[in-house]
Design a protein around this motif. Structure first.
Motif, short mmCIF file in Angstrom:
data_model
loop_
_atom_site.label_atom_id
_atom_site.label_comp_id
_atom_site.label_asym_id
_atom_site.label_seq_id
_atom_site.Cartn_x
_atom_site.Cartn_y
_atom_site.Cartn_z
N THR A 1 9.19 13.70 -0.61
CA THR A 1 9.28 14.05 -2.03
C THR A 1 9.83 15.45 -2.26
N GLY A 2 9.99 16.22 -1.20
CA GLY A 2 10.49 17.58 -1.34
C GLY A 2 9.39 18.58 -1.65
N ASN A 3 8.16 18.13 -1.64
CA ASN A 3 7.02 19.02 -1.93
C ASN A 3 5.92 18.70 -0.94
N THR A 4 5.53 19.65 -0.13
CA THR A 4 4.51 19.39 0.88
C THR A 4 3.15 19.11 0.27
N GLU A 5 3.01 19.31 -1.02
CA GLU A 5 1.73 19.02 -1.66
C GLU A 5 1.87 17.91 -2.70
N ALA A 6 2.48 16.80 -2.30
CA ALA A 6 2.53 15.63 -3.18
C ALA A 6 1.09 15.19 -3.40
N SER A 7 0.73 14.99 -4.64
CA SER A 7 -0.67 14.72 -4.96
C SER A 7 -0.94 13.24 -5.13
N GLU A 8 -1.09 12.80 -6.35
CA GLU A 8 -1.50 11.44 -6.66
C GLU A 8 -0.33 10.48 -6.57
N VAL A 9 -0.60 9.24 -6.12
CA VAL A 9 0.38 8.17 -6.16
C VAL A 9 -0.23 7.03 -6.97
N ALA A 10 0.59 6.40 -7.79
CA ALA A 10 0.14 5.27 -8.60
C ALA A 10 1.33 4.33 -8.79
N VAL A 11 1.04 3.05 -9.01
CA VAL A 11 2.09 2.04 -9.17
C VAL A 11 1.82 1.30 -10.48
N ASP A 12 2.84 1.22 -11.34
CA ASP A 12 2.66 0.49 -12.59
C ASP A 12 2.84 -1.01 -12.37
N GLY A 13 2.65 -1.80 -13.41
CA GLY A 13 2.74 -3.25 -13.32
C GLY A 13 4.14 -3.77 -13.08
N LEU A 14 5.14 -2.91 -13.23
CA LEU A 14 6.52 -3.29 -12.98
C LEU A 14 6.96 -2.95 -11.56
N GLY A 15 6.08 -2.30 -10.80
CA GLY A 15 6.39 -1.92 -9.43
C GLY A 15 6.95 -0.52 -9.28
N ILE B 1 0.85 -1.18 0.00
CA ILE B 1 0.00 0.00 0.00
C ILE B 1 0.89 1.24 0.00
N TYR B 2 0.56 2.18 -0.87
CA TYR B 2 1.32 3.42 -1.01
C TYR B 2 0.39 4.58 -0.73
N THR B 3 0.89 5.59 -0.03
CA THR B 3 0.08 6.77 0.21
C THR B 3 0.97 8.01 0.21
N THR B 4 0.35 9.13 -0.14
CA THR B 4 1.04 10.41 -0.02
C THR B 4 0.40 11.18 1.11
N ASP B 5 1.21 11.95 1.82
CA ASP B 5 0.72 12.78 2.92
C ASP B 5 0.80 14.22 2.45
N ASN B 6 -0.34 14.89 2.38
CA ASN B 6 -0.42 16.22 1.79
C ASN B 6 0.13 17.31 2.69
N SER B 7 0.43 17.03 3.94
CA SER B 7 1.00 18.07 4.80
C SER B 7 2.52 17.97 4.88
N THR B 8 3.07 16.79 4.61
CA THR B 8 4.52 16.61 4.71
C THR B 8 5.18 16.36 3.37
N GLY B 9 4.40 15.91 2.38
CA GLY B 9 4.98 15.54 1.10
C GLY B 9 5.56 14.15 1.10
#
Length: 178
Positions: free
Chosen positions: A107-121, A82-90
């Motif tokens: 990620t260096g950005n406190t507003e990291a938005s969408e996270v997605a994982v491709d079929g290769l990981g 499971i992967y998640t982004t935290d919008n207050s910390t990035g």
């Protein structure tokens, strides 16, 4: 030893037949006809539940899996990580299927938005306010910073693992070849 296994199996069967938390399972039927004629008007189906309550996600009650201050996006890969982004910390955080934190990357950005994982990981994180998408490998190492967007947001993949990025303000969908 064999008797213990049999008793344990019987106990599991009894618990499973008792439904969720001792409640009966849902018993959903439809009172409307199940046969329709071509060209006829189809009335809306009206389900009737004569059993227990219907819960989302395999009829189980919601459980607090992990806790974040401001979780923004979530993705699950083929191994149920499971992967998640935290919008207050990035932060981009990866958990295994049991909920144990595998890694956290800022990620260096406190507003990291969408996270997605491709079929290769590979893990993709859109950075809405930085006009870029970050690509990480399954271990969390940064592979690329993809630029050329105005405000990248949604991310999806096709069967060939090509990424499609929705650019919010321009209305464009960009294709990134795998």
């Amino acid at each position: 030893m064999a008797l213990k296994k049999i008793l344990l199996l019987i106990f599991i069967i009894i618990i499973n037949n008792a439904g969720v938390h001792g409640q009966p399972p849902p018993a959903i039927t439809y009172s409307t006809p199940q046969v329709y004629m071509v060209g006829s008007v189809v009335a809306p189906l009206s389900p009737i539940n004569k059993g227990g309550p219907v819960y989302p996600a395999n009829y189980s009650m919601p459980v607090n899996f992990v806790f974040f201050t401001t979780p923004f996006s979530i993705a699950i890969d083929g191994a149920n990580n499971i992967y998640t982004t935290d919008n207050s910390t990035g932060d981009l955080t990866k958990f295994n299927a049991a909920g144990t934190r595998v890694f956290t990357i800022n990620t260096g950005n406190t507003e990291a938005s969408e996270v997605a994982v491709d079929g290769l990981g590979n893990i993709y994180v859109s950075q809405f306010t930085r006009q870029s998408v970050l690509k990480y490998n399954a271990a969390g190492a940064l592979l690329a910073t993809i630029t050329g967007f105005t405000n990248p947001y949604g991310i999806a993949f096709d069967a060939l693992n090509n990424a499609y990025i929705a650019d919010y303000f321009t209305g464009a969908i960009f294709k990134i070849i795998a």
